[in-house]
Design an enzyme around this catalytic site. Structure first.
Site, PDB file in Angstrom:
ATOM      1  CE  LYS A 122      -4.493  -1.528   1.756  1.00 52.00           C
ATOM      2  NZ  LYS A 122      -5.541  -1.206   2.764  1.00 52.00           N
ATOM      3  CE  LYS A 205      -6.270  -7.876  -2.134  1.00 53.71           C
ATOM      4  NZ  LYS A 205      -5.952  -7.542  -0.862  1.00 53.71           N
ATOM      5  CE  LYS A 208     -13.719  -2.434  -0.353  1.00 50.26           C
ATOM      6  NZ  LYS A 208     -13.765  -2.075   1.267  1.00 50.26           N
TER       7      LYS A 208
HETATM    8  P1  AMP Z   1     -11.466  -4.845   2.622  1.00 49.62           P
HETATM    9  O1  AMP Z   1     -12.039  -4.619   1.524  1.00 49.62           O
HETATM   10  O2  AMP Z   1      -9.891  -4.842   2.380  1.00 49.62           O
HETATM   11  O3  AMP Z   1     -11.523  -4.057   3.808  1.00 49.62           O
HETATM   12  O4  AMP Z   1     -11.593  -6.372   2.757  1.00 49.62           O
HETATM   13  C1  AMP Z   1     -12.663  -7.049   3.373  1.00 49.62           C
HETATM   14  C2  AMP Z   1     -12.696  -8.439   3.505  1.00 49.62           C
HETATM   15  O5  AMP Z   1     -12.549  -8.834   2.281  1.00 49.62           O
HETATM   16  C3  AMP Z   1     -11.370  -9.072   4.317  1.00 49.62           C
HETATM   17  O6  AMP Z   1     -11.779 -10.158   5.020  1.00 49.62           O
HETATM   18  C4  AMP Z   1     -10.619  -9.540   2.922  1.00 49.62           C
HETATM   19  O7  AMP Z   1      -9.679 -10.517   3.277  1.00 49.62           O
HETATM   20  C5  AMP Z   1     -11.548  -9.778   1.691  1.00 49.62           C
HETATM   21  N1  AMP Z   1     -11.151  -9.591   0.512  1.00 49.62           N
HETATM   22  C6  AMP Z   1     -10.784  -8.315   0.044  1.00 49.62           C
HETATM   23  N2  AMP Z   1     -10.329  -8.674  -1.265  1.00 49.62           N
HETATM   24  C7  AMP Z   1     -10.506 -10.103  -1.677  1.00 49.62           C
HETATM   25  C8  AMP Z   1     -10.435 -10.813  -2.610  1.00 49.62           C
HETATM   26  N3  AMP Z   1      -9.810 -10.119  -3.804  1.00 49.62           N
HETATM   27  N4  AMP Z   1     -10.378 -12.102  -2.292  1.00 49.62           N
HETATM   28  C9  AMP Z   1     -10.961 -12.809  -1.350  1.00 49.62           C
HETATM   29  N5  AMP Z   1     -11.114 -11.870  -0.271  1.00 49.62           N
HETATM   30  C10 AMP Z   1     -10.947 -10.349  -0.218  1.00 49.62           C
HETATM   31  N1  TRP Z   2      -7.714  -5.121   7.653  1.00 54.18           N
HETATM   32  C1  TRP Z   2      -9.043  -5.895   6.959  1.00 54.18           C
HETATM   33  C2  TRP Z   2      -9.015  -5.366   5.548  1.00 54.18           C
HETATM   34  O1  TRP Z   2      -8.433  -4.661   4.883  1.00 54.18           O
HETATM   35  C3  TRP Z   2     -10.179  -4.918   7.666  1.00 54.18           C
HETATM   36  C4  TRP Z   2     -10.091  -5.115   9.201  1.00 54.18           C
HETATM   37  C5  TRP Z   2      -9.883  -4.283  10.319  1.00 54.18           C
HETATM   38  C6  TRP Z   2     -10.565  -6.402   9.906  1.00 54.18           C
HETATM   39  N2  TRP Z   2     -10.015  -4.606  11.388  1.00 54.18           N
HETATM   40  C7  TRP Z   2     -10.300  -5.861  11.243  1.00 54.18           C
HETATM   41  C8  TRP Z   2     -10.885  -7.874   9.646  1.00 54.18           C
HETATM   42  C9  TRP Z   2     -10.559  -7.015  12.167  1.00 54.18           C
HETATM   43  C10 TRP Z   2     -10.951  -8.549  10.573  1.00 54.18           C
HETATM   44  C11 TRP Z   2     -10.768  -8.362  11.660  1.00 54.18           C
HETATM   45  O2  TRP Z   2      -9.617  -6.219   4.843  1.00 54.18           O
END
Ligand code: AMP
Ligand code: TRP
Length: 342
Positions: A122, A205, A208
């Protein structure tokens, strides 16, 4: 150790998970995490959090952040998270997360954080310019989980390293203060579709933050958009193989088979039994139909919910109240063992 949900149900613990309110949720979030969250709420005490304090580790536009918090909340409800069964709230509404996060900044070591691959990804090349928050993000994530003494954390594969750090922090804290206060939480990672890849590049991956919308299926996409994106998804010229081993070197084909399995709730082997030997010209329309069948109702319900901001805000406020009632005593215990209060 990674467990499946059915293994976890043997020890009846508490589930915590979080998702960032940054843009729309996509198929990776759904198959990697949210689908599992929905299933778990029948058997567990579940706490689901829209992690807005994590979102601000990179710059956010205030009005968009406000909107994203509501959108992600609506999307979770539309996907099947039931605020009557689970606690659903946004992180900044419960101050205990940030408070325990600071305490954990004083437990975690620089060496541990230096190993975090997500920070490196990131922060990119201009690391000097990354916020301190982006760097210490995993300590806040550990606080999110441990302030509820959660025992199981359903996440996608990309969060495994952060979970390991959470466990290290729990063990270090317990040992520093000679207590058993914190459990060591286990990740619950789906077998299928734990890592959904971009539709344009099977080695990166689905995310978003990808600048190209063609790389992902958003949970808000219309049926036409979903079908178009799948039709255009990158593939190779070979037909689908009969066995999983033969998918190994074919990143894009493997991804689409994984997505199909995730959406259908079957194994990748089952998908190959049905489609092995057939070309993408035949497979893609079936995949598109299945994706539309699963995703379109979520998007319709989400739009219906978003028409009433007041109702969404009320769900979040009630969730925050329930969450704070659970986290306050844990923080109090932490302060007591540390000598921060009498
Ligand atoms: P985030 O959007 O980064 O906050 O992710 C929210 C949840 O979605 C987390 O548990 C991530 O591990 C899961 N996640 C995000 N992107 C992916 C992906 N491309 N494949 C599988 N799980 C994902
Ligand atoms: N770091 C996680 C992600 O980017 C989001 C997240 C923040 C999270 N706090 C958490 C997931 C606690 C599980 C438990 O997807």
């Amino acid at each position: 150790m990674t467990q499946t949900a059915s293994q976890a149900s043997g020890n009846q613990g508490r589930i915590f998970s979080g998702v960032q309110p940054t843009g729309n949720l996509h198929l990776g979030n759904y198959l990697g995490a949210i689908k599992n969250w929905v299933a778990l709420q029948n058997d567990f005490d579940c706490i689901y959090c829209v992690v807005d304090l994590h979102a601000i580790t990179v710059p956010q536009v205030p009005d968009q952040l406000r909107q994203s918090i509501r959108e992600v909340t609506a999307c979770l409800i539309a996907s099947g998270i039931d605020p009557e069964k689970s606690v659903l709230f946004n992180q900044s509404a419960v101050p205990h997360h940030a408070e325990l996060g600071w305490i954990f900044n004083c437990v975690a070591r620089l060496g541990w954080l230096n190993r975090m691959t997500q920070f490196k990804e990131k922060a990119g090349k201009n690391r000097e310019n990354a916020t301190v928050g982006l760097y210490s993000y995993p300590t806040l994530m550990a606080a999110d989980i441990l302030v509820y003494k959660a025992t199981h954390v359903p996440v996608g594969d990309d969060q495994k390293q952060h979970l390991e750090l959470t466990r290290d922090i729990a063990v270090a804290f317990n040992s520093m203060f000679e207590t058993e206060l914190f459990p060591t939480p286990e990740p619950l990672i789906q077998k299928t579709a734990a890592r959904v890849m971009s539709l344009r590049d099977g080695n990166s991956k689905m995310s978003k933050s990808d600048t190209s919308d063609a790389t992902r299926i958003n949970l808000t996409d219309s049926a036409e958009e979903i079908a178009r994106k799948i039709k255009k998804a990158k593939t190779d010229p070979e037909p689908l193989p009969e066995t999983i081993e033969l998918l190994e070197a074919r990143a894009e084909a493997r991804n689409l088979v994984g997505i199909y399995a995730g959406l259908a709730g079957c194994s990748q082997e089952d998908v190959l039994t049905e489609f092995g030997g057939r070309g993408f010209g035949e497979f893609k329309p079936k995949l598109a139909d299945l994706a539309v069948e699963v995703i379109a109702p979520i998007s319709t319900e989400m739009n219906r919910l978003l028409a009433d901001h007041g109702a969404i805000d009320a769900v979040l406020a009630s969730g925050a109240e329930q969450a704070a009632a659970l986290s306050e005593p844990v923080l109090s215990e932490v302060k007591a063992v540390m000598g921060l209060k009498g």
